[in-house]
Design an enzyme around this catalytic site. Structure first.
Site, mmCIF file in Angstrom:
data_model
loop_
_atom_site.group_PDB
_atom_site.id
_atom_site.type_symbol
_atom_site.label_atom_id
_atom_site.label_comp_id
_atom_site.label_asym_id
_atom_site.label_seq_id
_atom_site.Cartn_x
_atom_site.Cartn_y
_atom_site.Cartn_z
ATOM 1 N N HIS A 113 -0.085 -24.024 -19.462
ATOM 2 C CA HIS A 113 1.260 -24.609 -19.425
ATOM 3 C C HIS A 113 2.269 -23.457 -19.454
ATOM 4 C CE1 HIS A 113 4.060 -27.984 -19.986
ATOM 5 N NE2 HIS A 113 4.776 -27.175 -20.754
ATOM 6 N N HIS A 126 6.826 -28.836 -25.000
ATOM 7 C CA HIS A 126 7.542 -29.924 -25.661
ATOM 8 C C HIS A 126 6.714 -30.601 -26.744
ATOM 9 C CE1 HIS A 126 10.455 -29.532 -22.449
ATOM 10 N NE2 HIS A 126 11.247 -30.355 -23.085
#
Lengths: 416, 555
Positions: A166, A83
Site C-alpha cells: 500500500h 487509512h
C-alpha cells in the site's frame, strides 16, 4: 489461478449519508462480480475502511458481504492501508481476521538479529498461491520497513507469489500526485508473479523485468471532489492465469462541470450555469460544479446556489457538489495559499506549524506523519449506544503507543 | 662580513620578535612583484612553499614561485672548478662553502596580516628581513566562513599544514566552480571530498551527472556511506538514480516522454534551422505528445513547409537517441510506440520534478549515466537543468528565491556542452547557466582536462577555479588568464603540482590557496568519527549499531 484485486475501498468515507453509501455499494458490486466470475480469492491492498474503527452501519454491511463470499469458499487476503492502519494495532481488520473473514498477510516470521524484517507467506489452500505483503502508513512511514526487509528470503521462495503493498511507487507516480510520498521500485522484493498495489488512486499496471506484473486498481469509488472529477468511477482487476482485466464499478454516473466566472456578476453566473444544466440530463448522477475566476461584482454568497442545486435535483441528480475555492469576488483580498482539497489544506496548515515538537527531536517529515496519524486516531465520533466513558476508553486505547517514550523508540528505529 | 655587523643592516632589527621558528632565508632584494630571498643553507625551499616575514604589528606571507642558484664566485671560475673536479679528479673544498655557494628563491607577496585581518600586500617587507616557515597559527585569519565548504588542507610546497581551507559554499557554488586537471591528478577524489562535505547541509543541493558511476560508491566507499555517519533522525542526504539494476533504495532512472521539450535537445544535436523549426512545429501542434507524433509519422498542418527528408532526420535521431520505435501497424488502430531505454510513455512522469524537489531540499542527487552514450547524458542533464533554472527564475520573480538553497550541477568533461565548438552552433542551458545562473542561485561545477576549449568569457564567469596538475602549457595559460587572482608567476607551480595537490583561485579567497586534498577514503573515515578536529564541520556520529526489533502494524 483466478483472483480479484481490490484496493482503496474507503468504506465509511464521505460525510454525507448519500455519498457514504456508495463505497459500500461499490464493494458489494465488486464482490458480486468476483462471485460470479468464480475467483479463487480476493486481495484487498489496503484501506478497505476509511478509518481503523469504522462506524457500525458501514461495518455491518461490509461484514455481511464478506461472510457471503467466505461461505461460498472465496477467501479475502488483506493488508492495512494508510487509512485503516492503527499505531496500536487495534483496527477492525483485526476483528475481521478473528472472525475468519479475512487474513491479514502483513505478518512477520521473525525479526532477525541484524534487525531485518522477515515476512511470512500465507498460502492460499485452494491454489497454493503464496501471499505476503506490507502495510501502508501515513506519509509513507512504511518506507523504513522496506529498507529493513529481508528480500533474499522472499525472492528465493518458489511457487506463484503475490506481494501486497500500500505505497506509491516513485517511478510510476502520476504527475498530479508528484508530491505524494513514495518508495522506489528497488525496495520491492523481486521475483514475485504479481504485485498487488494500493494507495495510489489511479488505474495502472505494468510488467517489469525481474518483478512480474505490478498493478494498481485505483479506488472502488473516488474519495474526494477532485477524484470524482478525474476518475468518475472506480473498479478493480481480475487476474486470470496471466491475463489482467479491469472491471468498472459505476454506482452512479458522474458529471463534472467547470465554469470560468471571470468578469461575471452573481446573476450572470447563475444564468450561465442554468443554461448549461438545461442542455443535459442528470438522472442518478453525481454532479460536481467547479467555479473559478474573479467576479465583476457581488460576492460569492450572492450567487443563488439553491436555485442551481434545486434545478439539478429536479433533473434527477443523485447528489450535487460544488467547489468555489478558486472563485473570487472583486473586493476579495488575495491571500496567497494553495487551495485544494480539504486534505491539502489540512496538510498545508500542519506544515506551517511544524517545528513545535522540538523535545522529540523529530525531522519535519516525521513530525508531519505523527501529526497526521494523531489526527486520524482522534478523528472519531461517539457511536450510537456508546456510553461517554466507553467512548473515552476507546479513544484512549487508540492512543496507546503514543507516549513520548514510545514515539521516540519507534522513530529511532524507523530512522535506523 | 662580520657576524655582528649583520644585525645593523636590517630595518627595525630590535623589534623583530624572537621566536623559535625555522629560519628559511632572508630577503635580499627584488620588487613588489617578486621578492628575492637567499635561502639559508640546508633549508631546502620548495616551489610553492609559504613563508612568513614577521615585523612589528604585521606579518607578510610570501610564496616561492621560482628557485635558482647563487654564488659569490664568478661564472668562469665556477666552470673552471667544475672542470677540475670532473677532469682532474681534484680533491679540494671551498672555504666556507655555505657562504659562497647558495640557493635563492623568488617569492611572490601574498597577503599582509594585521591581527586577524588580511589584505593584499601593497608594501615591501623590510630589507634583510628574516624569512621563516609558516605555521598553523599564522593562518588564523583564514577563519571559517558561513556555509563553509571544505576544499582541502593548506599546503606549503609539498608539506601539508593542518589548516583546513574553507570557502563560503553558497557563494562559491552559485558563482560556478571549475576543476581543471590532467587525468589521474585527483579530480574525482577532490569532487568526492567536496560532495561528502556538502552532504546533509541545507545550503546547497547538488546534481551530479556521473558518467563513470564513481560517486555513489556501489562497489566501494562513496556517498552512499554518508547516511551511516549522519545523526540518527536525519533523512538520507543522497539520492541515487540509475538505469542498471538499482540497489535497494535507489531509484530507477526513467523519464517520461511527455517531459521532453524541443529546447532540451540544444547542445545534444547540432540541429539545422529547418530541423529546429520542424521540432517546434511538432511541439506546437501535438504538445506533450510531440515525440510520439514524430515517431509514428503523424502529419503537421504546415507539413508543406518542411522537407520530408528533414522530418526523416528528426525521426531517425529521436529513435536512435531515445531508443524508441513505432509499433507494428495494425489496421484501424492508432500506432503506438515501443520504448526500450530510459524514456518511457508510462513511467517517470515525476522523475524530473522529484529530482529538483530533492535538490531544493538540499540533497545530493547522483544520476548514473555510465550506461549511456554522451549525448543521452547531456540530454538528461539538459532536461533537469531546464527544470531547475526555470523554477529558480520563477522563485526570483515571486520573491522566494532567498529561501531556497543554491543548486549546483556537476558536469564532467564540461567542454562537451561549454566548448567553443559546440557553442558556435548555438547556446544551450549550460551556457545560459554559466552566464546568468548566479543571479538565480544556480551554478555549474565544471570538471575538465581541457579548459582551453571553454570560451574565455565563460571561464571568466567561473569565479572559483581549482587547479590540479596540468602538464600542457596552453591549458595552464587558459586558467591563468581567467583566474580571480594574479597567477602570472604561478605557471611553474601549477606545472609542478603532484597528485592531490591543488591551487585554488577564487573571488571568495584572499589569495590563491595552495591545498592538499586528502584521499577520499581517509577523509570520509575521519569525518565519520567524532573527532572534533575533523575538517568536516558536521556533527556526524559513527555508524549506528542499534538494531530495530519492532515494526508497528506487522503482526
Amino acid at each position: 489461478m483466478k483472483f480479484a484485486h481490490l484496493a482503496d475501498c474507503h468504506i465509511g468515507s464521505w460525510r454525507d449519508d448519500r455519498l457514504r453509501a456508495i463505497p459500500i455499494e461499490a464493494f458489494r458490486r465488486a464482490c458480486d462480480i468476483s462471485l460470479k466470475e468464480q475467483v479463487d480469492f480476493i486481495l484487498i491492498s489496503g484501506d478497505l475502511f476509511n478509518t481503523a474503527l469504522p462506524e457500525i452501519p458501514s461495518l455491518n454491511a461490509t461484514i455481511a458481504k464478506m461472510r457471503e463470499l467466505v461461505d461460498a469458499g472465496i477467501r479475502f487476503y488483506i493488508i492495512p492501508g494508510s487509512h485503516d492502519f492503527s499505531y496500536s494495532g487495534r483496527t477492525m481488520l483485526e476483528v475481521l481476521e478473528s472472525a475468519g473473514l479475512a487474513v491479514n498477510v502483513a505478518k512477520q516470521e521473525s525479526v532477525s538479529e541484524d534487525g531485518k524484517l522477515k515476512l511470512k507467506f500465507t498460502v492460499d489452500e485452494k491454489t497454493g498461491a503464496k501471499i505476503t505483503g506490507l502495510l501502508g502508513r501515513r506519509k509513507g512511514l512504511e518506507g523504513s520497513y522496506y529498507e529493513l526487509l529481508d528480500r533474499e528470503s522472499l525472492e528465493k521462495e518458489d511457487g506463484f507469489k503475490i506481494f501486497m503493498f500500500h505505497s506509491a511507487i516513485e517511478e510510476y507516480k502520476p504527475k498530479n500526485l508528484a508530491l505524494m510520498e513514495s518508495i522506489p521500485l528497488s525496495l520491492l522484493p523481486k521475483n514475485f508473479d504479481y504485485y498487488a498495489g494500493g494507495h495510489v488512486h489511479v488505474v495502472f499496471n505494468t510488467q517489469e523485468e525481474n518483478y512480474g506484473r505490478i498493478a494498481f486498481p485505483g479506488p472502488l469509488f473516488p474519495n474526494d471532489f477532485s477524484e470524482l472529477e478525474e476518475l468518475k468511477g472506480g473498479g478493480f482487476y481480475i487476474y486470470n492465469n496471466g491475463n489482467l482485466e479491469f472491471r468498472n464499478i459505476q454506482v452512479h454516473n458522474v458529471e463534472s462541470m467547470s465554469f470560468d466566472c471571470s468578469d461575471l456578476t452573481p446573476q450572470e453566473i447563475k444564468a450561465k450555469v442554468l443554461e448549461e444544466v438545461e442542455k443535459k440530463e442528470f438522472i442518478n448522477t453525481i454532479v460536481t460544479l467547479r467555479f473559478s475566476g474573479r467576479m465583476r461584482s457581488g460576492s460569492i454568497r450572492d450567487i443563488d446556489w439553491n436555485a442551481i442545486t434545486e434545478t439539478l435535483y429536479e433533473k434527477g441528480a443523485y447528489f450535487v457538489m460544488r467547489n468555489s475555492s478558486h472563485l473570487q469576488s472583486p473586493d476579495f483580498e488575495e491571500i496567497k495559499a494553495e487551495v485544494g482539497s480539504s486534505k491539502q489544506i489540512e496538510d498545508n496548515i500542519i506544515k506551517e506549524h511544524l517545528g513545535q515538537m522540538k523535545e522529540l527531536g523529530l525531522t519535519p517529515e516525521q513530525e508531519f506523519s505523527i501529526v497526521k496519524e494523531l489526527i486520524e486516531a482522534l478523528d472519531d465520533e461517539k457511536q450510537d449506544g456508546e456510553t461517554k466513558s466507553s467512548f473515552e476508553n476507546r479513544i484512549l486505547s487508540k492512543l496507546q503507543g503514543w507516549t513520548e517514550r514510545e514515539l521516540k523508540a519507534d522513530l529511532k528505529s524507523s530512522s535506523n | 662580513m662580520k657576524e655582528d655587523s649583520k644585525e645593523d643592516l636590517r630595518e627595525n632589527p630590535k623589534e623583530v620578535p624572537k621566536e623559535e621558528r625555522e629560519l628559511r632565508g632572508q630577503i635580499i632584494g627584488g620588487s613588489i612583484s617578486e621578492i628575492l630571498i637567499r635561502e639559508k643553507a640546508g633549508a631546502g625551499l620548495e616551489l610553492g612553499e609559504l613563508l612568513i616575514v614577521k615585523e612589528p604589528g604585521k606579518s607578510t606571507i610570501l610564496k616561492v614561485v621560482d628557485l635558482r642558484f647563487g654564488s659569490q664566485i664568478s661564472p668562469q671560475n665556477i666552470e673552471l672548478v667544475s672542470g677540475m673536479w670532473l677532469e682532474e679528479k681534484a680533491d679540494f673544498e671551498f672555504m666556507e662553502p655555505d657562504l659562497r655557494n647558495y640557493r635563492m628563491a623568488l617569492a611572490k607577496l601574498m597577503v599582509t596580516v594585521k591581527g586577524r585581518e588580511a589584505s593584499i600586500s601593497k608594501s615591501l617587507p623590510g630589507f634583510f628581513s628574516e624569512v621563516y616557515s609558516i605555521r598553523k597559527e599564522d593562518l588564523s585569519f583564514l577563519g571559517k566562513p558561513s556555509n563553509a565548504l571544505f576544499v582541502g588542507n593548506l599546503r606549503s610546497g609539498s608539506r601539508e599544514i593542518e589548516v583546513p581551507v574553507f570557502l563560503p559554499g553558497h557563494k562559491v557554488l552559485s558563482h560556478h566552480i571549475l576543476i581543471a586537471a590532467t587525468t589521474g591528478r585527483g579530480k574525482s577524489n577532490l569532487t568526492k571530498c567536496m560532495l561528502w562535505d556538502c552532504a546533509g547541509k541545507d545550503y546547497a543541493g547538488i546534481l551530479v551527472l556521473d558518467p563513470h558511476d564513481e560517486y555513489y560508491g556501489r562497489n566501494g566507499t562513496g556517498l552512499k556511506d554518508i547516511k551511516a555517519h549522519m545523526p540518527e533522525s536525519s533523512a538520507n542526504p543522497v539520492v541515487y538514480y540509475t538505469s542498471s539494476n538499482p540497489p535497494p533504495g535507489a531509484k530507477s532512472l526513467r523519464i517520461s516522454l511527455d517531459t521532453l521539450r524541443p529546447e532540451h535537445f540544444d547542445g545534444v544535436f547540432p540541429w539545422s534551422e529547418p530541423q529546429r523549426g520542424a521540432l517546434y512545429a511538432y511541439y506546437n501542434e501535438y504538445g506533450t505528445n510531440w515525440i510520439k507524433a514524430i515517431i509514428t509519422e503523424e502529419k503537421i498542418s504546415n507539413m508543406k513547409d518542411f522537407n520530408e527528408a528533414t522530418i526523416g532526420v528528426l525521426r531517425r535521431r529521436m529513435q536512435g537517441l531515445l531508443r524508441i520505435r513505432p509499433s507494428v501497424k495494425k489496421e484501424g488502430q492508432p500506432r503506438e510506440i515501443v520504448c526500450r531505454g530510459i524514456f518511457s510513455e508510462e513511467a517517470g512522469r515525476t522523475t524530473v520534478s522529484d529530482i529538483v524537489n530533492r535538490l531544493e531540499e538540499g540533497k545530493i542527487v547522483v544520476v548514473d549515466t555510465s550506461h549511456f552514450e554522451g549525448s543521452i547524458e547531456i540530454l538528461i542533464g539538459s532536461i533537469i537543468s531546464h527544470e531547475i533554472f526555470s523554477r529558480y527564475k520563477r522563485y526570483k520573480t515571486d520573491g522566494t528565491l532567498n529561501r531556497k538553497p543554491v543548486i549546483s550541477i556537476v558536469l564532467e568533461e564540461a567542454p562537451r556542452v561549454l566548448g567553443k565548438e559546440i557553442l558556435e552552433k548555438g547556446p544551450n542551458i549550460f551556457s545560459q547557466i554559466a552566464r546568468e545562473g548566479r543571479k538565480f542561485k544556480v551554478g555549474l561545477w565544471a570538471i575538465t582536462q581541457l579548459p582551453s576549449l571553454i570560451p574565455r568569457q565563460i571561464l571568466a564567469n567561473m569565479n572559483t577555479k581549482i587547479i590540479l596538475g596540468m602538464e600542457m602549457a596552453p591549458e595552464r595559460q587558459a586558467i591563468i588568464e581567467s583566474a580571480s587572482q594574479d597567477l602570472s608567476s604561478e605557471n611553474k607551480s601549477i606545472a609542478s603540482l603532484d597528485v592531490g595537490e591543488a591551487l585554488i583561485t577564487s573571488n571568495f579567497a584572499r589569495f590563491a590557496l595552495p591545498v592538499k586534498i586528502p584521499p577520499f577514503e581517509e577523509f570520509a573515515g575521519k569525518s565519520g568519527s567524532s573527532n572534533s578536529d575533523s575538517p568536516n564541520p558536521q556533527d556526524r556520529s559513527g555508524p549506528s549499531e542499534k538494531v530495530r526489533n519492532s515494526f508497528a502494524g506487522v503482526m
